[in-house]
Design a protein around this motif. Structure first.
Motif, PDB file in Angstrom:
ATOM      1  N   LYS A   8       1.028  -1.227  -0.043  1.00  0.00           N
ATOM      2  CA  LYS A   8      -0.062  -0.027   0.041  1.00  0.00           C
ATOM      3  C   LYS A   8       0.885   1.181   0.032  1.00  0.00           C
ATOM      4  N   SER A  69      -5.743   7.489   1.211  1.00  0.00           N
ATOM      5  CA  SER A  69      -4.947   7.100   2.395  1.00  0.00           C
ATOM      6  C   SER A  69      -6.421   6.940   3.472  1.00  0.00           C
ATOM      7  N   ASN A  72      -8.693   3.714   2.320  1.00  0.00           N
ATOM      8  CA  ASN A  72      -8.181   2.247   2.425  1.00  0.00           C
ATOM      9  C   ASN A  72      -7.341   1.823   3.621  1.00  0.00           C
ATOM     10  N   MET A  73      -6.510   3.033   4.214  1.00  0.00           N
ATOM     11  CA  MET A  73      -5.609   2.628   5.238  1.00  0.00           C
ATOM     12  C   MET A  73      -6.036   3.481   6.593  1.00  0.00           C
TER      13      MET A  73
END
Length: 76
Positions: A8, A69, A72-73
């Protein structure tokens, strides 16, 4: 917070590098063809248009990376 993997991180770095590639494509490929001269010979208006395009392209890339960001994270 979701688990942050190396893949990622690499994906975000590659997107940022693609932003640099887009800027280079504008500056050294597209704009010289449109203006009919190299970057050294551009007038003030052409330089201003170049920097406006550069700012918009970096703004788009930054916006894309920030949203990636967030979604997804969970970093931001």
């Amino acid at each position: 917070m979701k688990k942050l993997t190396g893949m990622k991180c690499i994906m975000m770095v590659l997107i940022a590098f693609a932003g640099l590639g887009i800027e280079a494509a504008f500056a050294f490929l597209i704009e010289p063809i449109v203006y009919g001269s190299s970057m050294n010979n551009w007038n003030t208006f052409q330089n201003i248009v170049h920097w406006i395009i550069t700012c918009f392209s970096w703004g788009f890339v930054s916006y894309f990376i920030i949203n990636l960001s967030k979604k997804n994270m969970g970093l931001i």
